[in-house]
Design a protein around this motif. Sequence first.
Motif, mmCIF file in Angstrom:
data_model
loop_
_atom_site.group_PDB
_atom_site.id
_atom_site.type_symbol
_atom_site.label_atom_id
_atom_site.label_comp_id
_atom_site.label_asym_id
_atom_site.label_seq_id
_atom_site.Cartn_x
_atom_site.Cartn_y
_atom_site.Cartn_z
ATOM 1 N N HIS A 107 -4.139 15.558 34.324
ATOM 2 C CA HIS A 107 -3.106 15.470 33.289
ATOM 3 C C HIS A 107 -3.588 16.186 32.034
ATOM 4 O O HIS A 107 -4.617 15.815 31.466
ATOM 5 N N LYS B 55 5.879 7.492 37.191
ATOM 6 C CA LYS B 55 5.067 6.361 36.728
ATOM 7 C C LYS B 55 4.432 6.648 35.367
ATOM 8 O O LYS B 55 4.365 5.775 34.494
ATOM 9 N N GLU B 56 3.983 7.912 35.185
ATOM 10 C CA GLU B 56 3.324 8.308 33.929
ATOM 11 C C GLU B 56 4.333 8.765 32.873
ATOM 12 O O GLU B 56 3.948 9.198 31.794
ATOM 13 N N TYR C 175 6.464 11.326 32.700
ATOM 14 C CA TYR C 175 6.651 12.737 32.378
ATOM 15 C C TYR C 175 8.129 12.977 32.106
ATOM 16 O O TYR C 175 8.994 12.227 32.569
#
Length: 341
Positions: A40, A326-327, A329
Amino acid sequence: MKVKEFYFHLPEELIAQKPLEKRDESRLMVLDRRTGEIEHKIFKEIIDFLNPGDCLVLNNSRVIPARLFGVKEDTMARAEFVLVKRLDRDRWEALVKPGKKVKTGSKFIFGNGELSCTILDNTDFGGRIIEFHYDGVFEEVLDKLGEMPLPPYIKEKLEDKERYQTVYSKVEGSAAAPTAGLHFTEELLERIKEKGINIAFLTLHVGLGTFRPVKVENIEEHKMHAEFYNLDEENAKIINETKKNGKRVIAVGTTSCRTLETIADEDGFVKASSGWTDIFIYPGYRFKILDGLITNFHLPESTLIMLVSAFAGKENIMRAYNIAVKERYRFFSFGDAMFIK
Protein backbone atom coordinates in the motif's frame (compact mmCIF):
# COMPACT_ATOMS: atom_id res chain seq x y z
CA MET A 1 -16.41 -18.29 -18.21
CA LYS A 2 -19.34 -16.68 -16.39
CA VAL A 3 -19.81 -12.95 -15.78
CA LYS A 4 -20.78 -13.60 -12.15
CA GLU A 5 -17.26 -14.89 -11.44
CA PHE A 6 -16.15 -11.23 -11.55
CA TYR A 7 -18.61 -9.98 -8.95
CA PHE A 8 -17.51 -8.38 -5.69
CA HIS A 9 -19.48 -6.35 -3.16
CA LEU A 10 -18.75 -2.64 -3.46
CA PRO A 11 -20.28 -0.25 -0.91
CA GLU A 12 -21.62 2.81 -2.72
CA GLU A 13 -19.73 5.22 -0.48
CA LEU A 14 -16.42 3.95 -1.92
CA ILE A 15 -17.27 5.30 -5.40
CA ALA A 16 -15.20 8.50 -5.65
CA GLN A 17 -17.37 11.48 -6.56
CA LYS A 18 -14.62 14.10 -6.79
CA PRO A 19 -10.94 14.11 -7.74
CA LEU A 20 -8.44 14.66 -4.92
CA GLU A 21 -7.01 18.17 -4.64
CA LYS A 22 -3.58 16.83 -5.68
CA ARG A 23 -3.62 14.29 -8.48
CA ASP A 24 -0.60 12.26 -7.38
CA GLU A 25 -1.65 11.87 -3.73
CA SER A 26 -4.25 9.20 -4.35
CA ARG A 27 -3.50 5.81 -2.88
CA LEU A 28 -1.64 3.17 -4.86
CA MET A 29 -1.97 -0.57 -4.42
CA VAL A 30 1.03 -2.44 -5.83
CA LEU A 31 0.26 -6.03 -6.82
CA ASP A 32 2.94 -8.55 -7.75
CA ARG A 33 1.14 -10.80 -10.22
CA ARG A 34 3.60 -13.66 -9.74
CA THR A 35 3.53 -13.87 -5.93
CA GLY A 36 0.20 -12.16 -5.18
CA GLU A 37 2.02 -9.88 -2.70
CA ILE A 38 0.33 -6.52 -2.08
CA GLU A 39 1.84 -3.21 -0.91
CA HIS A 40 0.00 0.00 0.00
CA LYS A 41 1.58 3.24 -1.21
CA ILE A 42 0.82 6.80 -2.39
CA PHE A 43 0.64 7.29 -6.17
CA LYS A 44 3.67 9.58 -6.44
CA GLU A 45 5.72 6.65 -5.07
CA ILE A 46 5.11 4.86 -8.39
CA ILE A 47 8.54 6.16 -9.40
CA ASP A 48 10.14 3.75 -6.89
CA PHE A 49 8.72 0.80 -8.86
CA LEU A 50 9.93 2.00 -12.27
CA ASN A 51 13.44 1.21 -13.48
CA PRO A 52 15.72 3.18 -15.84
CA GLY A 53 15.08 1.97 -19.39
CA ASP A 54 11.46 1.01 -18.70
CA CYS A 55 8.81 2.63 -20.90
CA LEU A 56 5.51 4.10 -19.73
CA VAL A 57 2.92 4.17 -22.54
CA LEU A 58 0.35 6.95 -22.11
CA ASN A 59 -2.90 7.60 -23.98
CA ASN A 60 -2.93 11.29 -24.99
CA SER A 61 -6.58 11.36 -26.07
CA ARG A 62 -8.55 14.35 -24.84
CA VAL A 63 -12.19 14.22 -23.76
CA ILE A 64 -14.60 16.34 -25.79
CA PRO A 65 -17.69 17.94 -24.19
CA ALA A 66 -19.73 15.15 -25.73
CA ARG A 67 -23.00 15.47 -23.77
CA LEU A 68 -25.65 17.64 -25.43
CA PHE A 69 -29.20 18.46 -24.34
CA GLY A 70 -31.66 19.22 -27.13
CA VAL A 71 -35.35 19.51 -27.99
CA LYS A 72 -37.31 17.84 -30.79
CA GLU A 73 -38.10 20.37 -33.52
CA ASP A 74 -41.85 19.68 -33.74
CA THR A 75 -42.87 18.67 -30.19
CA MET A 76 -40.11 20.34 -28.10
CA ALA A 77 -39.65 17.01 -26.28
CA ARG A 78 -36.30 16.95 -24.47
CA ALA A 79 -33.53 14.46 -25.21
CA GLU A 80 -29.95 13.88 -24.10
CA PHE A 81 -27.25 12.97 -26.62
CA VAL A 82 -23.79 11.58 -25.86
CA LEU A 83 -21.44 11.54 -28.84
CA VAL A 84 -19.62 8.21 -28.98
CA LYS A 85 -17.85 7.96 -32.33
CA ARG A 86 -17.16 10.39 -35.16
CA LEU A 87 -17.93 8.72 -38.48
CA ASP A 88 -16.99 11.64 -40.74
CA ARG A 89 -17.00 15.44 -40.60
CA ASP A 90 -20.60 15.92 -39.47
CA ARG A 91 -21.93 12.41 -38.82
CA TRP A 92 -21.61 10.80 -35.39
CA GLU A 93 -22.73 7.72 -33.57
CA ALA A 94 -24.50 8.80 -30.36
CA LEU A 95 -26.34 7.38 -27.40
CA VAL A 96 -29.70 9.06 -26.90
CA LYS A 97 -32.13 9.18 -23.98
CA PRO A 98 -35.07 8.60 -24.04
CA GLY A 99 -34.45 6.44 -27.09
CA LYS A 100 -38.13 5.71 -27.79
CA LYS A 101 -38.81 9.33 -28.78
CA VAL A 102 -35.88 9.52 -31.17
CA LYS A 103 -37.09 8.14 -34.50
CA THR A 104 -35.25 8.07 -37.82
CA GLY A 105 -35.87 11.33 -39.70
CA SER A 106 -36.63 13.43 -36.61
CA LYS A 107 -34.72 16.68 -35.96
CA PHE A 108 -33.36 18.12 -32.74
CA ILE A 109 -32.20 21.64 -31.82
CA PHE A 110 -29.46 22.53 -29.31
CA GLY A 111 -28.82 25.84 -27.53
CA ASN A 112 -30.47 28.74 -29.31
CA GLY A 113 -30.39 26.96 -32.64
CA GLU A 114 -26.63 27.28 -33.24
CA LEU A 115 -26.61 23.51 -33.63
CA SER A 116 -29.17 21.01 -34.88
CA CYS A 117 -29.13 17.38 -35.98
CA THR A 118 -31.10 14.88 -38.02
CA ILE A 119 -31.48 11.24 -36.94
CA LEU A 120 -30.30 9.09 -39.85
CA ASP A 121 -30.37 5.51 -38.55
CA ASN A 122 -30.15 3.12 -35.59
CA THR A 123 -26.95 1.29 -34.56
CA ASP A 124 -26.29 -2.28 -33.48
CA PHE A 125 -25.52 -1.02 -29.97
CA GLY A 126 -28.83 0.73 -29.41
CA GLY A 127 -27.54 4.16 -30.39
CA ARG A 128 -28.29 6.47 -33.32
CA ILE A 129 -26.41 7.75 -36.35
CA ILE A 130 -26.89 11.53 -36.42
CA GLU A 131 -25.87 14.33 -38.76
CA PHE A 132 -25.16 17.82 -37.41
CA HIS A 133 -26.00 21.16 -39.03
CA TYR A 134 -24.28 24.39 -37.90
CA ASP A 135 -22.41 27.50 -39.02
CA GLY A 136 -18.71 27.92 -38.31
CA VAL A 137 -16.35 25.44 -36.65
CA PHE A 138 -18.02 22.36 -35.12
CA GLU A 139 -15.49 22.04 -32.27
CA GLU A 140 -16.15 25.64 -31.20
CA VAL A 141 -19.92 25.12 -31.26
CA LEU A 142 -19.57 21.89 -29.26
CA ASP A 143 -17.28 23.55 -26.72
CA LYS A 144 -19.95 26.21 -26.14
CA LEU A 145 -22.98 23.89 -25.88
CA GLY A 146 -21.59 20.54 -24.69
CA GLU A 147 -20.90 19.21 -21.21
CA MET A 148 -18.32 16.70 -19.99
CA PRO A 149 -19.82 13.19 -20.25
CA LEU A 150 -19.00 12.04 -16.73
CA PRO A 151 -19.72 8.36 -16.02
CA PRO A 152 -23.21 7.60 -14.68
CA TYR A 153 -21.89 6.65 -11.22
CA ILE A 154 -20.55 10.19 -10.64
CA LYS A 155 -23.47 12.19 -9.29
CA GLU A 156 -21.68 15.42 -8.28
CA LYS A 157 -21.02 18.28 -10.70
CA LEU A 158 -17.38 18.71 -11.69
CA GLU A 159 -16.29 22.29 -10.99
CA ASP A 160 -13.10 22.24 -13.07
CA LYS A 161 -13.48 20.46 -16.44
CA GLU A 162 -9.70 20.01 -16.70
CA ARG A 163 -9.77 17.56 -13.78
CA TYR A 164 -11.40 15.05 -16.15
CA GLN A 165 -8.44 15.42 -18.52
CA THR A 166 -4.92 14.05 -18.11
CA VAL A 167 -2.20 16.73 -17.91
CA TYR A 168 -0.80 15.36 -21.19
CA SER A 169 -4.11 15.14 -23.10
CA LYS A 170 -3.65 16.46 -26.62
CA VAL A 171 -5.76 14.79 -29.35
CA GLU A 172 -9.49 15.53 -29.02
CA GLY A 173 -11.96 12.69 -29.54
CA SER A 174 -12.77 10.73 -26.37
CA ALA A 175 -16.21 10.38 -24.81
CA ALA A 176 -14.59 9.32 -21.51
CA ALA A 177 -11.21 9.98 -19.90
CA PRO A 178 -8.41 7.38 -19.86
CA THR A 179 -8.63 7.62 -16.09
CA ALA A 180 -5.45 5.82 -14.99
CA GLY A 181 -3.56 8.82 -16.37
CA LEU A 182 -5.44 11.30 -14.16
CA HIS A 183 -3.00 10.54 -11.32
CA PHE A 184 0.04 11.98 -13.08
CA THR A 185 1.22 15.56 -12.59
CA GLU A 186 3.68 17.37 -14.86
CA GLU A 187 6.17 17.38 -11.97
CA LEU A 188 5.89 13.62 -11.45
CA LEU A 189 6.35 12.98 -15.18
CA GLU A 190 9.50 15.15 -15.15
CA ARG A 191 10.92 13.16 -12.21
CA ILE A 192 10.13 9.93 -14.06
CA LYS A 193 11.99 11.16 -17.16
CA GLU A 194 14.95 12.30 -15.03
CA LYS A 195 15.24 8.77 -13.62
CA GLY A 196 15.81 7.49 -17.17
CA ILE A 197 12.36 6.06 -17.79
CA ASN A 198 11.09 6.42 -21.36
CA ILE A 199 7.66 7.86 -22.09
CA ALA A 200 5.74 6.97 -25.26
CA PHE A 201 2.36 8.30 -26.35
CA LEU A 202 -0.41 6.70 -28.34
CA THR A 203 -3.99 7.75 -28.95
CA LEU A 204 -7.10 5.69 -28.30
CA HIS A 205 -10.37 7.62 -28.34
CA VAL A 206 -12.36 6.11 -25.50
CA GLY A 207 -15.98 5.38 -26.39
CA LEU A 208 -18.78 4.65 -23.97
CA GLY A 209 -18.35 0.95 -24.70
CA THR A 210 -16.07 1.15 -21.68
CA PHE A 211 -19.16 1.57 -19.50
CA ARG A 212 -21.43 -0.86 -21.34
CA PRO A 213 -22.50 -3.61 -18.97
CA VAL A 214 -21.82 -7.20 -19.97
CA LYS A 215 -25.36 -8.46 -20.59
CA VAL A 216 -24.52 -12.01 -21.60
CA GLU A 217 -24.03 -14.81 -19.10
CA ASN A 218 -20.90 -16.20 -20.79
CA ILE A 219 -18.28 -13.51 -21.27
CA GLU A 220 -17.02 -15.07 -24.52
CA GLU A 221 -20.27 -13.89 -26.18
CA HIS A 222 -19.74 -10.20 -25.32
CA LYS A 223 -18.94 -7.84 -28.21
CA MET A 224 -16.79 -4.76 -27.62
CA HIS A 225 -17.54 -1.38 -29.20
CA ALA A 226 -14.80 -0.42 -31.72
CA GLU A 227 -12.57 2.54 -30.81
CA PHE A 228 -10.11 4.49 -32.97
CA TYR A 229 -6.37 4.29 -32.21
CA ASN A 230 -3.15 5.78 -33.59
CA LEU A 231 0.53 5.14 -32.91
CA ASP A 232 3.15 7.14 -34.84
CA GLU A 233 6.67 6.15 -35.94
CA GLU A 234 8.48 8.09 -33.23
CA ASN A 235 6.60 6.48 -30.36
CA ALA A 236 6.64 3.01 -31.94
CA LYS A 237 10.44 3.31 -32.02
CA ILE A 238 10.59 4.21 -28.30
CA ILE A 239 8.49 1.15 -27.42
CA ASN A 240 10.49 -1.20 -29.66
CA GLU A 241 13.84 0.04 -28.31
CA THR A 242 12.59 -0.71 -24.79
CA LYS A 243 11.74 -4.28 -25.83
CA LYS A 244 15.07 -4.76 -27.63
CA ASN A 245 16.91 -3.67 -24.48
CA GLY A 246 15.05 -6.22 -22.36
CA LYS A 247 13.24 -3.55 -20.32
CA ARG A 248 9.57 -3.37 -19.38
CA VAL A 249 6.71 -1.86 -21.40
CA ILE A 250 4.17 -0.58 -18.87
CA ALA A 251 0.74 0.58 -20.04
CA VAL A 252 -0.91 3.47 -18.24
CA GLY A 253 -4.54 2.39 -18.35
CA THR A 254 -6.56 -0.34 -20.00
CA THR A 255 -6.93 1.84 -23.12
CA SER A 256 -3.15 1.90 -23.67
CA CYS A 257 -3.04 -1.84 -22.92
CA ARG A 258 -5.73 -2.69 -25.48
CA THR A 259 -4.07 -0.54 -28.15
CA LEU A 260 -0.64 -2.10 -27.59
CA GLU A 261 -2.05 -5.61 -27.68
CA THR A 262 -3.95 -4.79 -30.88
CA ILE A 263 -0.84 -3.50 -32.65
CA ALA A 264 1.88 -5.83 -31.30
CA ASP A 265 3.16 -8.81 -33.26
CA GLU A 266 3.80 -12.23 -31.71
CA ASP A 267 7.33 -11.16 -30.71
CA GLY A 268 6.07 -8.13 -28.80
CA PHE A 269 7.10 -5.42 -31.28
CA VAL A 270 4.85 -2.70 -32.70
CA LYS A 271 4.52 -0.85 -36.00
CA ALA A 272 3.20 2.67 -36.47
CA SER A 273 -0.44 2.29 -37.45
CA SER A 274 -3.96 3.56 -36.98
CA GLY A 275 -7.36 1.94 -37.19
CA TRP A 276 -10.22 0.60 -35.10
CA THR A 277 -9.94 -1.96 -32.33
CA ASP A 278 -12.65 -4.01 -30.64
CA ILE A 279 -10.21 -6.32 -28.83
CA PHE A 280 -11.75 -7.96 -25.76
CA ILE A 281 -9.17 -9.19 -23.24
CA TYR A 282 -10.32 -11.65 -20.59
CA PRO A 283 -8.70 -14.57 -18.70
CA GLY A 284 -7.02 -17.00 -21.07
CA TYR A 285 -5.66 -14.20 -23.28
CA ARG A 286 -1.91 -14.45 -23.99
CA PHE A 287 -0.27 -11.04 -23.70
CA LYS A 288 2.19 -10.19 -26.47
CA ILE A 289 3.87 -7.02 -25.23
CA LEU A 290 2.66 -5.91 -21.80
CA ASP A 291 4.99 -6.20 -18.78
CA GLY A 292 3.16 -3.95 -16.33
CA LEU A 293 -0.12 -2.05 -15.97
CA ILE A 294 -1.16 1.07 -14.06
CA THR A 295 -4.92 1.15 -13.70
CA ASN A 296 -7.81 2.28 -11.51
CA PHE A 297 -10.24 0.07 -9.57
CA HIS A 298 -13.08 -1.04 -11.83
CA LEU A 299 -16.76 -1.95 -11.72
CA PRO A 300 -17.81 -5.46 -10.68
CA GLU A 301 -18.55 -7.71 -13.70
CA SER A 302 -17.09 -5.13 -16.15
CA THR A 303 -14.86 -5.80 -19.17
CA LEU A 304 -12.16 -3.79 -17.36
CA ILE A 305 -11.98 -6.10 -14.33
CA MET A 306 -11.87 -8.99 -16.81
CA LEU A 307 -8.85 -7.40 -18.53
CA VAL A 308 -6.88 -6.89 -15.31
CA SER A 309 -7.81 -10.43 -14.26
CA ALA A 310 -6.35 -11.70 -17.54
CA PHE A 311 -3.09 -9.90 -16.77
CA ALA A 312 -2.71 -10.55 -13.05
CA GLY A 313 -4.76 -13.73 -12.59
CA LYS A 314 -8.40 -13.78 -11.50
CA GLU A 315 -7.69 -15.03 -7.98
CA ASN A 316 -5.08 -12.32 -7.41
CA ILE A 317 -7.42 -9.60 -8.66
CA MET A 318 -10.52 -10.70 -6.74
CA ARG A 319 -8.46 -10.96 -3.54
CA ALA A 320 -6.88 -7.55 -4.18
CA TYR A 321 -10.29 -5.97 -4.81
CA ASN A 322 -11.72 -7.41 -1.61
CA ILE A 323 -8.71 -6.01 0.27
CA ALA A 324 -9.26 -2.65 -1.45
CA VAL A 325 -12.86 -2.60 -0.19
CA LYS A 326 -11.74 -3.57 3.33
CA GLU A 327 -9.02 -0.87 3.30
CA ARG A 328 -11.53 1.62 1.91
CA TYR A 329 -9.78 2.49 -1.30
CA ARG A 330 -11.66 4.90 -3.59
CA PHE A 331 -13.08 3.30 -6.75
CA PHE A 332 -13.59 4.19 -10.43
CA SER A 333 -12.70 7.29 -12.46
CA PHE A 334 -11.73 9.67 -9.64
CA GLY A 335 -10.58 6.88 -7.36
CA ASP A 336 -7.26 5.32 -6.35
CA ALA A 337 -4.82 3.36 -8.50
CA MET A 338 -3.24 -0.06 -8.80
CA PHE A 339 0.15 -0.97 -10.27
CA ILE A 340 0.32 -4.57 -11.47
CA LYS A 341 3.96 -5.59 -11.88
